[in-house]
Design a protein around this motif. Structure first.
Motif, PDB file in Angstrom:
ATOM      1  N   ASP A  67     -31.806  -1.500  31.262  1.00  0.00           N
ATOM      2  CA  ASP A  67     -30.381  -1.771  30.996  1.00  0.00           C
ATOM      3  C   ASP A  67     -29.929  -0.976  29.778  1.00  0.00           C
ATOM      4  OD1 ASP A  67     -30.759  -3.954  32.706  1.00  0.00           O
ATOM      5  OD2 ASP A  67     -30.751  -5.424  31.084  1.00  0.00           O
ATOM      6  N   MET A 125     -24.964  -6.118  26.803  1.00  0.00           N
ATOM      7  CA  MET A 125     -26.427  -6.102  26.774  1.00  0.00           C
ATOM      8  C   MET A 125     -27.041  -7.440  26.362  1.00  0.00           C
ATOM      9  SD  MET A 125     -27.731  -3.580  28.159  1.00  0.00           S
ATOM     10  CE  MET A 125     -26.382  -3.616  29.343  1.00  0.00           C
ATOM     11  N   GLY A 128     -26.909  -8.129  30.195  1.00  0.00           N
ATOM     12  CA  GLY A 128     -27.838  -7.210  30.857  1.00  0.00           C
ATOM     13  C   GLY A 128     -28.186  -7.629  32.285  1.00  0.00           C
TER      14      GLY A 128
END
Ligand SMILES: NC(=O)c1ccc[n+]([C@@H]2O[C@H](COP(=O)([O-])OP(=O)(O)OC[C@H]3O[C@@H](n4cnc5c(N)ncnc54)[C@H](OP(=O)(O)O)[C@@H]3O)[C@@H](O)[C@H]2O)c1
Length: 329
Positions: A67, A125, A128
């Motif tokens: 990711d 994130m 993610g």
């Protein structure tokens, strides 16, 4: 131009090691979009790749990281322009293609998702692959008609990345959530996310096994697989739905057909890696609407590229709580 990356190498004796190195941009793989990476995440699969445990990487040296989020720095793809904020999860990036544990990534534009306006690159994130997968699972339960009044949804592997995000999404949508965890020390954090019941993993597995057990769950989001999934299927209500996501506890499925033929239970599989673009973008938009980054902030551990080899061992040992976020630059 050069960039810093966590380079994973395989020695002649098969030992896998990773270290932060400065690389020339000429070493980047093929791709039509170059991204200045700001944030990456650590997932269970990243742990397998960084330790070599999954034997998943065919070509070394390798840059892992399934990711990342960041800003387009160059593009030959008409859909993306310099300065665009983007995120990427899956498509075997970080596996068969160099991934996000580097200040610069070069990828195929087909794999990129424009950053939803309601999420920062950091939030993206924090979520993610774990967040996308949890959202896809919740979407499937809803699409299969699991109603909010049918009873609790059991989330297994509850203190991990997918588990914690699934709990917060389900609770936000108004579902009653039970969290099954092997780590009682995180019970209060799981309740703060919205779980109303905590189920102890060892006690759950120690209960006498029967072909069909008392119905307790309207549905489930399972990150564990193995004996645990086999047992929970026998406890799902009539017409209930179980989303199978992970295999932290094993890849086998010891169970029997009675839950399916006597209670109409449905077992659905969730794959985030090769999910086509349209439902993927829709899931990210929905995450942007539902995810409460502030409420989740206590479950985020921030590290740099140097911290990844140690964190990779911890995620495989089931010792990570919530999400590990990687500040790449
Ligand atoms: N299908 C997909 O597209 C997809 C996408 C993402 C992840 N996954 C898979 O989903 C799983 C969860 O991923 P994640 O990133 O959330 O990992 P994670 O953060 O490591 O969470 C996994 C959780 O599973 C539990 N667990 C760990 N070892 C276990 C064991 N031996 N027996 C029973 N439970 C155990 C732990 O929760 P407690 O301590 O609370 O019990 C742990 O926190 C992984 O198997 C991963 O490969 C699949």
């Amino acid at each position: 131009m050069s960039f810093r990356a966590l380079l994973t190498e395989k020695a002649a004796d098969g030992t896998i090691t990773s270290s932060v190195q400065t690389l020339d941009e000429g070493r980047l793989p093929e791709g039509n979009v170059t991204v200045a990476v700001d944030w990456a995440g650590l997932n269970y699969k990243d742990g397998l790749i960084l330790t070599g445990a999954g034997n998943m990487i065919k070509a070394y040296p390798h840059v892992a990281g399934i990711d990342f989020s960041g800003t387009v720095s160059a593009s030959e793809d008409w859909r993306f322009h310099e300065g665009d904020k983007v995120l990427l999860t899956g498509w075997r990036v970080g596996e068969s293609h160099w991934g996000g544990y580097a200040e610069t990534a070069r990828v195929n534009g087909d794999w990129l998702v424009p950053l939803p306006k309601t999420l920062s690159a950091r939030d993206a994130m924090v979520l993610g692959t774990a967040g996308l997968t949890a959202m896809l699972a919740v979407d499937r339960l809803e699409a299969a008609g699991v109603s909010k009044s049918a009873g609790p949804i059991l989330v297994t592997g509850a203190a991990g990345g997918v588990g914690t995000i699934a709990i917060s999404l389900l609770a936000k949508l108004g579902y009653e959530v039970a969290a099954l965890s092997g780590r009682p020390q995180h019970a209060e954090a799981l309740k703060a996310l919205g779980a109303t019941t905590i189920v102890d993993r060892a006690a759950f597995l120690a209960e006498p096994d029967k072909p069909l057990e008392a119905a307790r769950w309207a549905g489930a989001v399972d990150n564990v697989g193995g004996a645990l999934l086999g047992k929970l299927l026998k406890q799902v209500h009539y017409d209930g739905v179980v989303a199978s996501i992970g295999m932290a506890g094993g890849t086998d499925l010891p169970t029997n057909v009675l839950p399916f033929i006597l209670r109409g239970v449905t077992l659905v599989g969730i794959d985030s890696v090769m999910r086509p673009t349209a439902p993927r973008v829709a899931a990210w938009q929905r995450l942007g609407e539902l995810f409460d980054a502030e409420a989740y902030s206590g479950l985020v551990e921030e590290i740099g590229l140097e911290g990844l080899p140690e964190a990779a061992k911890r995620i495989l040992a089931g010792e990570v709580r919530g999400r590990v976020l990687v500040e790449v630059r």
